[in-house]
Design an enzyme around this catalytic site. Structure first.
Site, PDB file in Angstrom:
ATOM      1  N   GLU A 177      30.421 -35.898 -24.691  1.00 53.13           N
ATOM      2  CA  GLU A 177      31.750 -36.399 -24.332  1.00 53.13           C
ATOM      3  C   GLU A 177      32.191 -35.696 -23.052  1.00 53.13           C
ATOM      4  O   GLU A 177      32.212 -34.470 -22.985  1.00 53.13           O
ATOM      5  CB  GLU A 177      32.745 -36.141 -25.460  1.00 53.13           C
ATOM      6  CG  GLU A 177      34.202 -36.368 -25.097  1.00 53.13           C
ATOM      7  CD  GLU A 177      34.486 -37.764 -24.572  1.00 53.13           C
ATOM      8  OE1 GLU A 177      35.047 -37.879 -23.463  1.00 53.13           O
ATOM      9  OE2 GLU A 177      34.127 -38.747 -25.267  1.00 53.13           O
ATOM     10  N   ARG A 192      50.304 -62.821 -25.207  1.00 51.12           N
ATOM     11  CA  ARG A 192      49.384 -63.970 -25.206  1.00 51.12           C
ATOM     12  C   ARG A 192      48.261 -63.725 -26.206  1.00 51.12           C
ATOM     13  O   ARG A 192      47.701 -62.649 -26.292  1.00 51.12           O
ATOM     14  CB  ARG A 192      48.795 -64.171 -23.808  1.00 51.12           C
ATOM     15  CG  ARG A 192      47.883 -65.381 -23.674  1.00 51.12           C
ATOM     16  CD  ARG A 192      47.546 -65.632 -22.213  1.00 51.12           C
ATOM     17  NE  ARG A 192      46.832 -64.512 -21.615  1.00 51.12           N
ATOM     18  CZ  ARG A 192      45.507 -64.357 -21.644  1.00 51.12           C
ATOM     19  NH1 ARG A 192      44.757 -65.260 -22.258  1.00 51.12           N
ATOM     20  NH2 ARG A 192      44.930 -63.331 -21.065  1.00 51.12           N
ATOM     21  N   TYR A 250      38.367 -33.113 -34.689  1.00 52.61           N
ATOM     22  CA  TYR A 250      37.201 -33.925 -34.328  1.00 52.61           C
ATOM     23  C   TYR A 250      36.001 -33.039 -33.975  1.00 52.61           C
ATOM     24  O   TYR A 250      34.867 -33.297 -34.386  1.00 52.61           O
ATOM     25  CB  TYR A 250      37.549 -34.854 -33.159  1.00 52.61           C
ATOM     26  CG  TYR A 250      38.042 -36.205 -33.601  1.00 52.61           C
ATOM     27  CD1 TYR A 250      37.285 -37.344 -33.415  1.00 52.61           C
ATOM     28  CD2 TYR A 250      39.285 -36.347 -34.223  1.00 52.61           C
ATOM     29  CE1 TYR A 250      37.730 -38.590 -33.813  1.00 52.61           C
ATOM     30  CE2 TYR A 250      39.746 -37.577 -34.638  1.00 52.61           C
ATOM     31  CZ  TYR A 250      38.967 -38.702 -34.437  1.00 52.61           C
ATOM     32  OH  TYR A 250      39.416 -39.930 -34.852  1.00 52.61           O
ATOM     33  N   GLY A 275      51.995 -58.167 -19.932  1.00 52.11           N
ATOM     34  CA  GLY A 275      52.645 -58.774 -21.082  1.00 52.11           C
ATOM     35  C   GLY A 275      51.887 -58.604 -22.377  1.00 52.11           C
ATOM     36  O   GLY A 275      52.245 -59.203 -23.393  1.00 52.11           O
ATOM     37  N   HIS A 319      62.880 -57.114 -55.416  1.00 50.77           N
ATOM     38  CA  HIS A 319      64.234 -57.298 -54.879  1.00 50.77           C
ATOM     39  C   HIS A 319      65.047 -56.019 -55.000  1.00 50.77           C
ATOM     40  O   HIS A 319      64.938 -55.320 -56.004  1.00 50.77           O
ATOM     41  CB  HIS A 319      64.923 -58.431 -55.655  1.00 50.77           C
ATOM     42  CG  HIS A 319      66.285 -58.763 -55.151  1.00 50.77           C
ATOM     43  ND1 HIS A 319      66.500 -59.469 -53.985  1.00 50.77           N
ATOM     44  CD2 HIS A 319      67.523 -58.450 -55.643  1.00 50.77           C
ATOM     45  CE1 HIS A 319      67.795 -59.604 -53.789  1.00 50.77           C
ATOM     46  NE2 HIS A 319      68.431 -58.991 -54.790  1.00 50.77           N
ATOM     47  N   LYS A 377      51.019 -42.556 -28.724  1.00 57.49           N
ATOM     48  CA  LYS A 377      51.922 -43.705 -28.614  1.00 57.49           C
ATOM     49  C   LYS A 377      52.799 -43.815 -29.848  1.00 57.49           C
ATOM     50  O   LYS A 377      54.017 -44.003 -29.756  1.00 57.49           O
ATOM     51  CB  LYS A 377      51.116 -44.987 -28.425  1.00 57.49           C
ATOM     52  CG  LYS A 377      51.942 -46.260 -28.455  1.00 57.49           C
ATOM     53  CD  LYS A 377      51.054 -47.473 -28.623  1.00 57.49           C
ATOM     54  CE  LYS A 377      50.503 -47.551 -30.039  1.00 57.49           C
ATOM     55  NZ  LYS A 377      49.616 -48.732 -30.213  1.00 57.49           N
ATOM     56  N   GLY A 408      34.733 -44.284 -32.993  1.00 57.81           N
ATOM     57  CA  GLY A 408      33.496 -44.950 -33.386  1.00 57.81           C
ATOM     58  C   GLY A 408      32.290 -44.050 -33.230  1.00 57.81           C
ATOM     59  O   GLY A 408      31.422 -43.980 -34.121  1.00 57.81           O
ATOM     60  N   ALA A 459      27.142 -38.293 -19.609  1.00 60.78           N
ATOM     61  CA  ALA A 459      25.764 -38.684 -19.893  1.00 60.78           C
ATOM     62  C   ALA A 459      25.431 -39.983 -19.177  1.00 60.78           C
ATOM     63  O   ALA A 459      26.260 -40.905 -19.115  1.00 60.78           O
ATOM     64  CB  ALA A 459      25.555 -38.847 -21.390  1.00 60.78           C
ATOM     65  N   CYS A 507      42.112 -43.371 -28.806  1.00 61.57           N
ATOM     66  CA  CYS A 507      43.066 -43.416 -29.910  1.00 61.57           C
ATOM     67  C   CYS A 507      43.815 -42.096 -30.057  1.00 61.57           C
ATOM     68  O   CYS A 507      45.041 -42.060 -30.080  1.00 61.57           O
ATOM     69  CB  CYS A 507      42.346 -43.755 -31.211  1.00 61.57           C
ATOM     70  SG  CYS A 507      43.456 -43.772 -32.641  1.00 61.57           S
TER      71      CYS A 507
END
Length: 452
Positions: free
Chosen positions: A35, A205, A99, A176, A435, A51, A15, A115, A43
């Site tokens: 940063e 959940r 990046y 979970g 199909h 991941k 972002g 910062a 991410c």
């Protein structure tokens, strides 16, 4: 007042980088970004990308078994973390370089520093430097939350998985949510003996209950020891690993314990209170529809706002911020009907309301199907595909679409377009099936299984 920059972004994730680039190129702004760790954020460095690469790696053992059923003379052998791990980190290094280059090539000045805010226009960097900006954008993301229980200091989080020198032989995953369930499936697929505790009635959940139940059953069938209504109460370091006592009083040994019990916004020790920024109960930056905080010059996007914590959403929020502040085009962020995927095995793709939520909105029809997919059925696997459409009786719109199947993340992206456009059940019915595919079932479910 003459400021050093038109925009100062704190946080180099998806972002923040998107907002910085667009403000510099399309908004003609003087932009800087700080940063403190690695560019790319959760991410790229410790979330979606590593991941998903581990998801891919974890699936090859099962693919080998399927290949033998299809006549191929192959053996999977054992997974070698020492081969995979350096390649994983090389890829993350490559992406971080991209990046950094995006910012540099678009004229954004960068600071590898932490910062903190002094006031509504002033930022102090860990280098000792102080700068000023007309606007400040907070894009600092979040971090894993570890509960305060005895022995928690001996555990790891999802951040640590990618940094392990070697994979454990056994692991307990506590939680979970989607992160807990994804890593349970990943590590099981890589040959780790996995136990998962979740204190609630059903994993995932907030997602559709039947879809979550389908995934839970599939995880257990694969050999994951999933224990619902169970939590860890104490953890002790002993020879050979960690001894965990659960809420039933059982003591079990694991080589590693991983907590995946939620995430918290990165807002601590940043001077936000001094600058007058209002935080919510969970520590998130409270913002309006335009991502503006309680301080008119300070905005926030991404996980630090705890709205919808997904990378594509943070990117959209960053772009909307630039439209609003630098292009004189006030643009609220659209958080309605956002498709998403959970990369368990099998995957869950979802958009719109769960059946539980839809019932509260008015009368609905529920269409669902369960079947063995052609590819896995031929290979002798017991996996079943589950698909559900939730339809409003009032106007026939499809309120929710939920798919549990291999590649469900790919399928839901396309189904999401139709749902976002307001497609009705009859629009689905008029579409000719492709199909033979799994996805054809989305347009051939003719009779509701229940109505409420």
């Amino acid at each position: 007042m003459d400021f050093d920059y038109d925009l100062f972004v704190i946080g180099g994730g998806s972002g923040g980088v998107r907002a910085a680039r667009l403000a510099a190129t399309e908004g003609n702004a003087r932009v800087a970004l700080a940063e403190e760790y690695r560019y790319g954020g959760t991410c790229v460095i410790r979330g979606c990308v590593p991941k998903k690469l581990m998801v891919f790696a974890s699936g090859y053992g099962e693919m080998m078994e399927d290949a033998r059923a299809y006549g191929w003379d192959v053996e999977a052998g054992d997974f070698d973390w020492q081969v995979f791990r350096p390649r994983l980190h090389a890829e993350l290094d490559r992406l971080e370089g991209i990046y950094r280059n995006i910012l540099k090539s678009n004229g954004v000045e960068t600071f590898d520093a932490r910062a903190e805010l002094i006031d509504a226009h002033t930022i102090k960097l860990s280098t000792g430097q102080t700068v000023t900006a007309k606007h400040i954008l907070l894009a600092t993301g979040g971090h894993p939350f570890t509960p305060d229980i005895e022995g928690a200091e001996h555990t790891i989080t999802s951040n640590d998985i990618f940094l392990l020198d070697e994979l454990p032989k056994s692991i307990l995953i506590v939680g979970g949510g989607f992160i807990a369930c994804e890593f349970a499936c990943i590590l099981h697929g890589l040959g780790v003996q996995v136990t998962q505790y979740y204190r609630g009635e059903m994993i995932l959940r907030g997602f559709d209950f039947e879809s979550a139940s389908h995934i839970a059953a599939a995880m257990q069938e694969r050999g994951i020891d999933l224990r619902l209504r169970t939590n860890a109460t104490t953890i002790k370091k002993v020879d050979g690993g960690l001894s965990v006592t659960d809420t039933d009083g059982r003591e079990t040994m694991f080589e590693k314990v991983m907590f995946a019990t939620g995430r918290k916004p990165n807002t601590s020790d940043m001077g936000l209170e001094n600058a007058g920024v209002t935080l919510g109960k969970g520590g998130q930056v409270e913002v309006d529809d335009y991502s503006q905080s309680s301080v008119p010059t300070i905005y926030a996007v991404g996980d630090v706002t705890n709205r919808i914590n997904l990378t594509p959403v943070a990117i959209r929020e960053g772009a909307a911020f630039v439209e609003t502040v630098f292009k004189d085009n006030p643009t609220p962020v659209d958080h309605h009907l956002v498709p998403s995927a959970v990369f368990t095995q099998p995957e869950l793709g979802t958009i719109g309301m769960s059946e539980e939520d839809a019932r509260d909105e008015g009368p609905i029809e529920v269409y669902e199907t369960r079947f063995k997919g052609m590819q896995s059925a031929f290979a002798g696997r017991e996996d079943k595909v589950y698909m559900k459409l939730i339809v409003s009786k009032a106007d026939r719109r499809v309120l929710g679409c939920h798919i549990v199947a291999d590649h469900a993340g790919e399928l839901i992206q396309l189904a999401g377009i139709a749902v976002k456009m307001g497609a009705t059940k009859e629009d689905f019915d008029r579409t000719v099936a492709v199909h033979p595919t799994m996805s054809e079932e989305l347009v051939t479910m003719k009779t509701p299984v229940r109505e409420t």
